[in-house]
Every structure is written in C-alpha cells, then in structure tokens.
Design a protein around this motif. Structure first.
Motif, PDB file in Angstrom:
ATOM      1  N   SER A 182       0.767  -0.834  -0.145  1.00 14.29           N
ATOM      2  CA  SER A 182      -0.111  -0.246  -0.092  1.00 14.29           C
ATOM      3  C   SER A 182       0.985   1.306  -0.305  1.00 14.29           C
ATOM      4  CB  SER A 182      -0.789   0.164   1.419  1.00 14.29           C
ATOM      5  OG  SER A 182      -1.185   1.448   1.503  1.00 14.29           O
ATOM      6  N   LYS A 183       0.236   2.039  -1.104  1.00 16.14           N
ATOM      7  CA  LYS A 183       1.548   3.831  -0.572  1.00 16.14           C
ATOM      8  C   LYS A 183       0.007   4.541  -0.145  1.00 16.14           C
ATOM      9  CE  LYS A 183       4.124   2.561  -4.446  1.00 16.14           C
ATOM     10  NZ  LYS A 183       3.811   0.832  -4.292  1.00 16.14           N
ATOM     11  N   ALA A 184      -0.833   4.351   1.053  1.00 15.66           N
ATOM     12  CA  ALA A 184      -1.569   5.011   1.568  1.00 15.66           C
ATOM     13  C   ALA A 184      -0.467   6.307   1.855  1.00 15.66           C
ATOM     14  CB  ALA A 184      -2.608   4.551   2.264  1.00 15.66           C
ATOM     15  N   PRO A 185       0.175   5.831   2.741  1.00 19.42           N
ATOM     16  CA  PRO A 185       0.944   6.479   3.558  1.00 19.42           C
ATOM     17  C   PRO A 185       1.547   8.235   2.199  1.00 19.42           C
ATOM     18  CG  PRO A 185       1.970   5.119   4.739  1.00 19.42           C
ATOM     19  CD  PRO A 185       1.508   4.434   3.100  1.00 19.42           C
ATOM     20  N   THR A 186       2.338   7.746   0.951  1.00 21.58           N
ATOM     21  CA  THR A 186       2.007   8.897   0.174  1.00 21.58           C
ATOM     22  C   THR A 186       0.988   9.419   0.044  1.00 21.58           C
ATOM     23  OG1 THR A 186       4.343   7.188  -0.474  1.00 21.58           O
ATOM     24  CG2 THR A 186       3.630   8.921  -2.247  1.00 21.58           C
ATOM     25  N   TRP A 187      -0.110   8.687  -0.489  1.00 19.01           N
ATOM     26  CA  TRP A 187      -0.909   9.692  -0.799  1.00 19.01           C
ATOM     27  C   TRP A 187      -1.735  10.207   0.156  1.00 19.01           C
ATOM     28  CZ3 TRP A 187      -4.057   4.124  -2.563  1.00 19.01           C
ATOM     29  CH2 TRP A 187      -3.138   3.693  -3.289  1.00 19.01           C
ATOM     30  N   LEU A 188      -1.510   9.721   0.905  1.00 21.18           N
ATOM     31  CA  LEU A 188      -1.862  11.346   2.159  1.00 21.18           C
ATOM     32  C   LEU A 188      -0.962  11.810   2.188  1.00 21.18           C
ATOM     33  CD1 LEU A 188      -2.802   8.747   5.500  1.00 21.18           C
ATOM     34  CD2 LEU A 188      -4.759  10.050   3.611  1.00 21.18           C
ATOM     35  N   ALA A 189       0.114  12.297   2.054  1.00 22.44           N
ATOM     36  CA  ALA A 189       1.142  13.086   2.171  1.00 22.44           C
ATOM     37  C   ALA A 189       0.919  14.207   0.714  1.00 22.44           C
ATOM     38  CB  ALA A 189       2.144  12.545   2.646  1.00 22.44           C
TER      39      ALA A 189
END
Ligand SMILES: Cc1cc2nc3c(=O)[nH]c(=O)nc-3n(C[C@H](O)[C@H](O)[C@H](O)COP(=O)(O)OP(=O)(O)OC[C@H]3O[C@@H](n4cnc5c(N)ncnc54)[C@H](O)[C@@H]3O)c2cc1C
Length: 476
Positions: A182-189
């Motif tokens: 999951s790339k969620a941390p990047t997407w959130l940033a």
C-alpha cells in the motif's frame, strides 16, 4: 435513530480485490448505493495464481475466528468452501503441534476449528459471492495512483484505467485494501494529510512451499502438523508445516528466519524440514509425492501503521495488510482482515458511511483484532537473534515469559489449552489470557510430564511406518 441519507447516490470505492477488499465490499454492500472494487490485476474466474498475489502459493490456514467473521459477512460461505473440497479441521484434536515447550496433547474437546484450503480456491469462493451482490461491481486492470481531496476529506481516487489512461473516480468512502505494498502514506502526504506512525519488526522470514499428493488414505483425516521455531533458542528459527487442503493434497510450507532461510532448490526442501526442531514433517513428506514446483517468498515483516491514531481525512479507511501486515507463521492475516471487515459493517450499521465521523470510528474498530495479532507476532519475533526493529524491553520480556509459561502449561491443562486456543484462533481477544482461572492454572503448571514423542493416532503411525517413496536422484 435513522440518519438522513445524502441526496446523491452514495458510493464506496474499495482499492484492491484481495481478501480484505472483497470482504470490505461485502461489509458495505447494504450501506451504500454502490461499492466499486478496483484491482490492478485481472481477478480470475478460476482458482489460479495471479501476479499481484504471490503469497497465494503458500499454505494458508484460516482460524475459526476469521471463518466465523466471514460467515457473518457472507452466510454459508464456509460451507461453500467445504463443498468445493476445503477441509474443516478440528482444533486442538486435529493438530500435531510442537511448541518450544514440547508437544501439545490432542486429547481435549475439539472446541475450535480451522479451514485448510488452497488460498486461490478460497479467494474464488469469496469473490464470487461478493460480486454476486447487487450493489457490488469490480473493475480489473485499474491501478490506483493517488487520492482526490485534501486534509479534511478524501473524495475519490486517481487511477490509471484499463487503457492506461489517467482517470478520476469519485467516492463518498475510499477503503484502501491494497495489501503490504500500500502507498497510502505517500497518497495522504500528496493531499496534505497526516504523517502516519509506523513500526516494523522483521525477523527476515522466508517461505518455501510446495504441494504434495498425500499418501493413500492420508488426506481426509490427516492432522495439521506444525513444528514451531523457538525464538529464544539463540539460533535462526525454522518452521515446518503440513496442511491438508482437500483433493488428496497437502500444502507444505517451510520457513526460516534471517540466517536460516529455505531455498527453492528441490534437493534441499525435505532436508530443511528434517532440520526443524523435530523431523516429523520430513518423515511424512518421505511418504508423499511432490506435485508442484517450489514457490519462495520473503516479504513477511510485521509492519503496523497506526491509522487508528492519526487525524485521517474523512472518507478514508485502511484495512488488512495495508494497515497491519503480520509475519505469516502465526496464520492471522486473513482472520484479522475478516474481523476488520466485520468491524467496518458494525460501524456502518450505526453511522452513515458518507458522514465525516464514519472513517475514524471504523478505523479504531478495525485496529482492535489486528492489534491483538500484532502483539502475538512481535511478542515472539523480537527475540530472534537477527530480528530488525525495536528490541524487546522489560515489558516484552515479562510478556514473553508469561506466554512461555502458558504454552508449557498448555502441554497438559484443559483451562490453558482452551484460553490459548480462543486467542490463537482469534475467537477471543488477547485479554482472555489474563483471566484469573488462567493465571491460577499457569501458576500450577501442567498436570503431567511433557510428552516425549508426537501424539499420533495408530492410523497416522501406520502411514509413517510405510516405506519411503523413491525420489529421482539429482542430475549434476
Ligand atoms: C507466505 C504467506 C503465508 C501466509 N499464510 C497465512 C495463513 O496461513 N493464514 C492467514 O490468515 N494469513 C496468512 N497470510 C497472510 C495473508 O495472505 C494476508 O493477510 C492477506 O492476503 C491480506 O489480504 P489483503 O487483501 O489485505 O492484501 P493482498 O492479498 O495483498 O491483496 C491486495 C490486492 O490489492 C491489489 N492492489 C495492490 N496495489 C494496487 C493498486 N495500486 N491499485 C489497484 N489494486 C492494487 C492487488 O492486486 C491485490 O489483489 C500469509 C501471507 C504470506 C505472505
């Protein structure tokens, strides 16, 4: 109280059509007008491997707690798996398990169970059921590349669609179930969202797995054999297990922590099993016939992302391996996903999915079963000599001593076997292990000495006394 529904048709978009994604869709299906699942892969209509599910080639067992949760989400689904050939194995009677403290006896009431099935077969049954729901739709070959929205609310996702073109997909709720990658941390940033704290504990576990044709007569009644590692033994841990998955097949998974990993080499497979803490798996394999290549896999670190403690934008939830990935040797990933999906549904029953408070409430509930599984896994993995991540502190050491005492007591104590099995199967939360009757039983210890040989039935012994099968000699 009935909540007012928004004037537009409501839509939840689920990122990833793996087990967490499909179960999340089942959880939301009656609470929005449409659930759209997006997956980068083509999700096959047969039980076959797919590129973005490499872990599907390794033995998966589904504990009772996860199976019960799936039944609540999709009534009858476990029976469908069994009708398709999966096995329902009673626990603890159907398990021959060698813990660091010794062999567990099997002569207790079969209070629990696990499901043995090939992962792809299992996923297919669940996927078919979910895609038959009238509000659920799937788009395959669609790669999610980012979120739409801002720090206050997520309003959809950015994708590369089936034609590799950029596209936006609107949603009232986005559920990230894209797994370990999951790339969620990047997407959130990228949308100004919060930084999410994460912890990793990595024992460097590598898997090697293979399918065997079970010896004649040893499929339907064959127990799970599980030779556990000893994290405090001072050496890399080696695990060897056989799960009977129906259709006369055994799924065999071997794993080793950093410095003791198995390889994909044919001639080393059964030798590795022989060098586990007990050679029982190797002895059984010598009587069986390999029927697949050896698959290896090494992305197994425990990684927890604390979405439940971050100020997430409304309309965004993370489920399954994307939030908490676990060392697979404890077999808790699918159950944590199923219990998380059930938590999602529970919140949807009382809070409108599009409301701004839905995401945070759901995230906190999803985190509970995952946190229990996390504690069980890192409570062991931190002790391996080459483990990477936070080293055990005094609380971890006390906790590990207590668990060691419990497993020692479980070699002969009905009370402790029951409570450990409640927790291992994820039917009860970890606090169960601290009830007074369990503490008292642990203080007393086991009633009889630890067994000095595996607790096998006459039928199982007879299989193991058969002559080993001939193996072709390796070509040089
Ligand atoms: C070797 C091994 C053995 C295991 N054994 C067990 C076991 O015995 N018992 C157990 O309970 N658990 C076990 N697990 C854990 C279990 O496999 C996972 O917990 C479970 O698969 C998690 O499912 P998921 O849906 O969260 O993620 P995944 O299964 O990884 O699914 C993620 C999905 O998202 C899709 N995707 C990814 N990125 C994108 C993107 N950008 N856009 C669109 N789609 C995307 C992928 O194609 C995939 O379909 C094991 C794991 C491993 C590695």
């Amino acid at each position: 109280m009935t909540q007012p529904r928004p004037s537009h048709a409501t839509r939840a978009v689920v990122l990833g059509g793996g087990l967490s994604g499909t179960l999340a869709a089942a959880a939301l299906a009656s609470h929005v007008d449409e659930v759209l699942i997006l997956d980068h892969d083509v999700l096959p209509d047969e039980p076959k491997a797919r590129p973005r599910l490499p872990h599907g080639d390794h033995a998966h067992m589904l504990w009772a707690g996860g199976a019960d949760a799936m039944e609540q989400l999709l009534p009858g689904v476990i029976q469908e798996c069994l009708d398709g050939g999966a096995r329902r194995i009673p626990v603890p009677t159907g398990m021959v398990s060698y813990a660091p403290a010794g062999w567990f006896r099997r002569s207790w009431e079969p209070t629990h169970y696990l499901i043995g099935a090939l992962r792809q077969e299992f996923d297919l049954v669940v996927r078919r059921r979910v895609l038959a729901l009238p509000t659920v739709r799937v788009r395959c070959g669609v790669k999610v590349i980012g979120l739409l929205g801002n720090a206050a609310r997520v309003g959809g996702v950015r994708v590369r669609n089936e034609d590799h073109e950029p596209e936006t997909v609107r949603a009232d709720l986005v559920v990230d179930a894209t797994g370990r990658g999951s790339k969620a941390p990047t997407w959130l940033a990228e949308i100004g969202g919060p930084r999410v704290r994460e912890i990793t504990v990595d024992a460097g576990v590598r898997y090697a797995s293979r399918l065997y044709k079970a010896p004649a007569g040893a499929d339907e009644n064959w127990p799970v054999i599980h030779i556990q590692a000893d994290p405090r033994g001072g050496e890399p841990g080696r695990v060897a297990s056989i799960i009977s998955v129906g259709g006369g097949r055994w799924h065999v998974s071997l794993s080793g922590t950093r410095g003791g990993e198995p390889t994909a080499q044919e001639e080393q497979f059964e030798d590795f099993a022989r060098e586990a803490r007990h050679p029982l798996v190797a002895e059984a394999l010598a009587r069986a016939e390999p029927i697949s290549d050896i698959a290896v896999y090494g992305r197994t670190a425990n990684r927890r992302r604390f979405y439940d403690r971050a100020r997430l934008p409304a309309g965004f939830v993370v489920l399954g391996d994307a939030a908490t990935s676990l060392n697979p040797v404890y077999g808790h990933g699918m159950s944590a996903s199923a219990l998380g999906a059930l938590a999602l549904r529970t919140v949807a029953e009382s809070t409108p999915v599009p409301s701004s408070r839905f995401g945070m409430q759901a995230q906190r509930r999803i985190a509970r079963p995952a946190a229990d599984a996390w504690l069980l896994a890192v409570g062991q993995d931190r002790f391996y000599p080459n483990s990477i991540g936070a080293k055990p502190n005094i609380v971890d050491r006390i906790g590990a001593r207590y668990v060691a005492r419990l497993t020692y007591t479980a070699t002969d104590s009905a009370v402790v076997v029951k409570s450990l099995t409640d927790v291992m199967t994820m039917r009860k939360r970890a606090g169960e292990l601290f009830r007074l009757r369990v503490l008292v039983a642990a203080a007393r210890g086991p009633r009889r000495p630890v067994l000095d040989a595996p607790p096998l039935t006459p039928f199982e012994l007879a299989i193991l006394r058969r002559a080993p099968m001939e193996r072709p000699t390796a070509k040089h």
